[in-house]
Each structure stands twice: as C-alpha cells, then as structure tokens.
Motif scaffolding. Structure first.
Motif, PDB file in Angstrom:
ATOM      1  N   THR A 123       0.829  -1.208   0.000  1.00  0.00           N
ATOM      2  CA  THR A 123       0.000   0.000   0.000  1.00  0.00           C
ATOM      3  C   THR A 123       0.859   1.251   0.000  1.00  0.00           C
ATOM      4  O   THR A 123       0.614   2.185  -0.786  1.00  0.00           O
ATOM      5  N   LEU A 124       1.867   1.290   0.859  1.00  0.00           N
ATOM      6  CA  LEU A 124       2.731   2.464   0.948  1.00  0.00           C
ATOM      7  C   LEU A 124       3.552   2.637  -0.325  1.00  0.00           C
ATOM      8  O   LEU A 124       3.814   3.763  -0.763  1.00  0.00           O
ATOM      9  N   ASN A 125       3.952   1.526  -0.920  1.00  0.00           N
ATOM     10  CA  ASN A 125       4.680   1.601  -2.183  1.00  0.00           C
ATOM     11  C   ASN A 125       3.782   2.168  -3.278  1.00  0.00           C
ATOM     12  O   ASN A 125       4.200   3.027  -4.061  1.00  0.00           O
ATOM     13  N   ASP A 126       2.538   1.701  -3.327  1.00  0.00           N
ATOM     14  CA  ASP A 126       1.590   2.204  -4.330  1.00  0.00           C
ATOM     15  C   ASP A 126       1.298   3.688  -4.124  1.00  0.00           C
ATOM     16  O   ASP A 126       0.987   4.402  -5.091  1.00  0.00           O
ATOM     17  N   LYS A 127       1.382   4.133  -2.876  1.00  0.00           N
ATOM     18  CA  LYS A 127       1.120   5.536  -2.564  1.00  0.00           C
ATOM     19  C   LYS A 127       2.381   6.397  -2.708  1.00  0.00           C
ATOM     20  O   LYS A 127       2.388   7.555  -2.307  1.00  0.00           O
ATOM     21  N   LYS A 128       3.448   5.801  -3.238  1.00  0.00           N
ATOM     22  CA  LYS A 128       4.647   6.529  -3.673  1.00  0.00           C
ATOM     23  C   LYS A 128       5.552   6.984  -2.536  1.00  0.00           C
ATOM     24  O   LYS A 128       6.297   7.955  -2.662  1.00  0.00           O
ATOM     25  N   TYR A 129       5.535   6.277  -1.398  1.00  0.00           N
ATOM     26  CA  TYR A 129       6.474   6.571  -0.313  1.00  0.00           C
ATOM     27  C   TYR A 129       7.787   5.835  -0.561  1.00  0.00           C
ATOM     28  O   TYR A 129       7.807   4.735  -1.124  1.00  0.00           O
ATOM     29  N   ILE A 130       8.877   6.429  -0.124  1.00  0.00           N
ATOM     30  CA  ILE A 130      10.175   5.768  -0.174  1.00  0.00           C
ATOM     31  C   ILE A 130      10.507   5.300   1.236  1.00  0.00           C
ATOM     32  O   ILE A 130      10.620   6.105   2.161  1.00  0.00           O
ATOM     33  N   PHE A 131      10.649   3.987   1.398  1.00  0.00           N
ATOM     34  CA  PHE A 131      10.958   3.417   2.708  1.00  0.00           C
ATOM     35  C   PHE A 131      12.040   2.351   2.550  1.00  0.00           C
ATOM     36  O   PHE A 131      12.488   2.074   1.423  1.00  0.00           O
ATOM     37  N   ALA A 132      12.461   1.781   3.659  1.00  0.00           N
ATOM     38  CA  ALA A 132      13.487   0.749   3.629  1.00  0.00           C
ATOM     39  C   ALA A 132      12.847  -0.624   3.771  1.00  0.00           C
ATOM     40  O   ALA A 132      11.811  -0.779   4.414  1.00  0.00           O
ATOM     41  N   ARG A 133      13.472  -1.622   3.177  1.00  0.00           N
ATOM     42  CA  ARG A 133      12.953  -2.973   3.230  1.00  0.00           C
ATOM     43  C   ARG A 133      14.096  -3.977   3.198  1.00  0.00           C
ATOM     44  O   ARG A 133      15.253  -3.625   2.942  1.00  0.00           O
ATOM     45  N   THR A 134      13.777  -5.219   3.456  1.00  0.00           N
ATOM     46  CA  THR A 134      14.737  -6.303   3.326  1.00  0.00           C
ATOM     47  C   THR A 134      14.228  -7.274   2.259  1.00  0.00           C
ATOM     48  O   THR A 134      13.065  -7.213   1.852  1.00  0.00           O
ATOM     49  N   HIS A 135      15.124  -8.174   1.828  1.00  0.00           N
ATOM     50  CA  HIS A 135      14.753  -9.183   0.831  1.00  0.00           C
ATOM     51  C   HIS A 135      15.067 -10.562   1.393  1.00  0.00           C
ATOM     52  O   HIS A 135      16.199 -10.821   1.835  1.00  0.00           O
ATOM     53  N   THR A 136      14.084 -11.431   1.396  1.00  0.00           N
ATOM     54  CA  THR A 136      14.271 -12.790   1.897  1.00  0.00           C
ATOM     55  C   THR A 136      15.375 -13.501   1.124  1.00  0.00           C
ATOM     56  O   THR A 136      15.388 -13.491  -0.113  1.00  0.00           O
ATOM     57  N   GLY A 137      16.302 -14.098   1.862  1.00  0.00           N
ATOM     58  CA  GLY A 137      17.390 -14.833   1.233  1.00  0.00           C
ATOM     59  C   GLY A 137      18.633 -14.011   0.974  1.00  0.00           C
ATOM     60  O   GLY A 137      19.632 -14.537   0.468  1.00  0.00           O
ATOM     61  N   LEU A 138      18.573 -12.710   1.306  1.00  0.00           N
ATOM     62  CA  LEU A 138      19.725 -11.836   1.068  1.00  0.00           C
ATOM     63  C   LEU A 138      19.848 -10.857   2.221  1.00  0.00           C
ATOM     64  O   LEU A 138      18.873 -10.210   2.605  1.00  0.00           O
ATOM     65  N   GLY A 139      21.040 -10.747   2.777  1.00  0.00           N
ATOM     66  CA  GLY A 139      21.263  -9.804   3.853  1.00  0.00           C
ATOM     67  C   GLY A 139      21.267  -8.373   3.352  1.00  0.00           C
ATOM     68  O   GLY A 139      21.388  -8.107   2.160  1.00  0.00           O
ATOM     69  N   GLY A 140      21.109  -7.435   4.284  1.00  0.00           N
ATOM     70  CA  GLY A 140      21.177  -6.028   3.920  1.00  0.00           C
ATOM     71  C   GLY A 140      19.846  -5.327   4.020  1.00  0.00           C
ATOM     72  O   GLY A 140      18.800  -5.932   4.269  1.00  0.00           O
ATOM     73  N   VAL A 141      19.894  -4.018   3.809  1.00  0.00           N
ATOM     74  CA  VAL A 141      18.722  -3.147   3.844  1.00  0.00           C
ATOM     75  C   VAL A 141      18.712  -2.332   2.555  1.00  0.00           C
ATOM     76  O   VAL A 141      19.761  -1.833   2.123  1.00  0.00           O
ATOM     77  N   TYR A 142      17.532  -2.156   1.960  1.00  0.00           N
ATOM     78  CA  TYR A 142      17.442  -1.521   0.657  1.00  0.00           C
ATOM     79  C   TYR A 142      16.213  -0.617   0.588  1.00  0.00           C
ATOM     80  O   TYR A 142      15.225  -0.826   1.295  1.00  0.00           O
ATOM     81  N   PHE A 143      16.271   0.384  -0.277  1.00  0.00           N
ATOM     82  CA  PHE A 143      15.080   1.191  -0.530  1.00  0.00           C
ATOM     83  C   PHE A 143      14.097   0.371  -1.353  1.00  0.00           C
ATOM     84  O   PHE A 143      14.485  -0.514  -2.116  1.00  0.00           O
TER      85      PHE A 143
END
Length: 410
Positions: free
Chosen positions: A265-285
């Motif tokens: 929902t927040l992505n569709d509403k055009k907010y920029i936030f941080a997230r992670t990806h399953t199977g890969l370390g780190g933090v990403y926009f």
C-alpha cells in the motif's frame, strides 16, 4: 566471530577528495537550526567530508531537541564518501514549508550547481503529516521555477509526522502532482528510538539526540549522489544501505506496519521506505518514487535526473549559437541540409556521453528543415532521449521436467 589477536587495517576511500568530472553528485541539505560561530542563516557552505561539517560546529552534540543535521550529513558521506554536499540553514523554528521555500534560493546561491536537495526539519513537537505535504507542494513550485531558469534539481523531503501504522489511510502522494519531489519515511529503528534522554554509567541523566520524528534523508540523498542519473536507488546489487546509523529497516519513529500488505500500500502511494529481501542480507530502498501519478514520465527519480542532465548538456551546447546567423535556402527560405546537420550533430555530440556512460539507451535529434526562421527568428530542435529500463519486477516460470516422457514419445 572469533579471530586471532591482531592489528586490523581498514582501507577507506574518499580521503583524497577526488571527484568525478560530472556534477551529478553535487547535492544540497537544507535545514532549520541554531547558528554556530562558523555557520549563519542563509550562508552556503560546501562539505567534502563529515569533518568539514564538524569544523563548522555541526557535531554530534549539535543534534539536540529534534535536530538531525549531523546525522543526515554523516549518513550522506557514509553512502558516498566522495560526495559533494552544500548545506544551508534557515532560522530555527521556521515552518517546514518556509524551509522548503528556500530550495530555489539555495540553488541560486550555488550558481545552479545542485542536482538534488534534501529538506529536513527540526520540529518534533508537531506530528502533523500535513505539514510535510505543505512542504512538498512548496518544493515543487520552487523546482518548477528552477527548471524554467535552467537550473533543475530534485527535492527529497523528510516525512515528518509519518505513522506507518496508518498505511491504509495514509495520504496518496501520487495525487499531489509533484514530479520533482520525493518523500522518504525510512529510518533505522535503533536510531529512531533515541528520544533526547538517557543515563550515564553512574545513572546520571544525560542529553542525547531526539530522532523520534526523523527520516533518513541523508541516506537517500547520499545514495542518489552515488548513483548514475539512470540508476534506481533501490538497485539491490549496488545500493545496500546497511551500516553505521542504519542497521535495519524501519520507519519514522520506529512505527510498525500492521501487515506485509501495508508495504505494498505504501509503495503504491509513492512513499520511499526501507525494506529487506528474503534470502539476502542487507537493507534496501523499496523504489525511487516521486509524488506523481504512476503514468507520468517523471514518476521516478532516475527519470527526472536523466532528463535534467540532458537539458543541461543540450543548453550548454546550444547557448553559444544564441543570436548567431543561420543560413537559409535562397529560393525556398528553408534550412539547407548543412545547417540541419550541424545543429543535429552539435546536440548529439553533447549527449553521446550519456549513452556511453550507460545513462541513456539512445539519443535522437531532429531539425525540421521546413521551418520559417526568417519570419519567426526561432529555430526548433526536437531531442528525444531513450532512457535506460529498470527491472522492477523479474518474473520466472519455474516447474518440473520429466525427460522420460519426452524420450518415450520420440
């Protein structure tokens, strides 16, 4: 991890202050705050390292009562040690929209050198997100004026007062129609929990930064400055945000989303936030959104940066030709092939470097010979940039295969 006792050497980059020939990294940070001995209201100062900020009195102890200038600057240079950052301060307690109003003045003071400007605000007592929206609208107006004056820039606005727990009712930023402005609501949870109070080892109260209403503008601004104009700041392979001051993915005030669907929902509403990806370390926009409709050509930061760079290069190439004589066909009054080719070649030469650098897929320039320049004194040139694509979604068809059935049929 267990290791043998040793003297460990960490090799750092950026200490020599070397900068790329391109000016795409040149950024600005605009904030309200208290003057120091070496930084006064409205003064423009250039920083090439966090030490330059400290020399101006912007140190860790400067971040008090909701101020985050030092944190933002340190994060900028963490993401881009070779970055080029200008800072300017408005009077402490200035309204957020009044601070955003100074973006054009900051650009003018920098002689148009800034490619992107982050706007942060000290106030933590008022958690009204509508003030952020007001700042976005003002910032877009200033960006429009800047483009009309041949000094385009992008604006990153701090998402003050944002509450991730209200994702379902959060303002849809796409409806603001601010194609040159982005709102970041990402924040490191541990840093967001700092609330201005603490105790020392003896139990005595000490004053600490208050980042409960702070967003990671410096992190995003540094990432943008490190990226090519064609690159998405959410590119997983290249832009891992994890590091000192940003260890895990979170939101302003360490607020939580209720469900994973809220992130969509927040992505569709055009907010920029941080997230992670399953199977890969780190933090990403999550992405590089601007506050504009998804169908807009300028709904992503990299689209704006690409067109802004092309506009600067084309204008620089054509400016010497302003008021120059233009040969016309003596019988038809049209532009002869030699004139058409010379202007097309001039523009292409200015933009070919973008293709070579992987900042554009192709450049097309067309000068219509059938234009009446004698009557209008106006030369029309059409320049089209074929941008780089972005793999925002990768779909894989995965299933089993039984070789026996194939061989038996044969």
């Amino acid at each position: 991890m267990s290791t043998l006792n040793d003297v460990v050497i960490n090799k750092l980059s950026g200490g020599l202050g070397r900068r790329t020939p391109d000016q795409d990294m040149v950024s600005g940070l605009l904030f309200d705050g208290a003057e120091t001995d070496d930084l006064k209201y409205g003064e423009l100062k250039r920083l090439l390292s966090i030490e330059d900020a400290e020399a101006l009195g912007i140190t860790e102890s400067y971040d008090r009562d909701g101020q985050s200038a030092y944190y933002q600057i340190s994060q900028f240079f963490r993401m881009n040690p070779s970055g080029d950052l200008f800072i300017m301060m408005t009077p402490e307690g200035e309204d957020f929209e009044n601070t955003a109003f100074q973006t054009l003045k900051m650009q003018e003071n920098a002689n148009g050198a800034l490619r992107q400007i982050g706007v942060i605000q000290k106030n933590v007592t008022d958690n009204d997100f509508s003030l952020t929206i007001d700042a976005v609208v003002v910032a877009q107006n200033q960006a429009n004026l800047a483009f009309n004056n041949y000094m385009p820039f992008e604006v990153i606005v701090e998402g003050k007062g944002f509450d991730a727990a209200t994702a379902a009712t959060a303002t849809d930023l796409s409806g603001i129609n601010a194609e040159n402005v982005s709102v970041v609501v990402a924040m490191d949870p541990a840093t967001a929990r700092l609330n201005g109070t603490g105790v020392d080892n003896d139990g005595n109260p000490i004053v600490t930064p208050n980042y409960t209403n702070t967003a990671a503008v410096g992190t995003l601004l540094g990432t943008i400055s490190a990226a090519k104009v064609s690159e998405n700041v959410a590119w997983v392979e290249k832009f891992n945000l994890a590091g000192d001051g940003f260890r895990t993915a979170g939101f302003v005030g360490d607020t939580k989303v209720a469900t994973s669907g809220d992130l969509i929902t927040l992505n569709d509403k055009k907010y920029i936030f941080a997230r992670t990806h399953t199977g890969l370390g780190g933090v990403y926009f999550n992405d590089s959104h601007t506050c504009s409709e998804p169908t807009s050509d300028f709904t992503y930061i990299e689209s704006n940066r690409t067109i802004n760079k092309a506009s600067r290069l084309v204008r620089t190439a054509l400016l010497p030709k302003l008021n120059a004589p233009v040969l016309v066909d003596p019988e038809e009054g049209t532009l002869p092939p030699s004139v058409v080719k010379s202007f097309e070649t001039l523009c292409k030469a200015a933009l070919e470097r973008m293709v070579a650098n992987g900042e554009a897929s192709d450049i097309d320039v067309y000068v219509n010979p059938f234009q009446d320049i004698l009557a209008t004194s106006e030369l029309n040139i059409k320049v089209e940039v074929v941008p780089m694509g972005t793999a925002r979604r990768i779909q894989v068809d995965l299933g089993f295969k039984n070789p026996f059935g194939i061989n038996a049929a044969a």
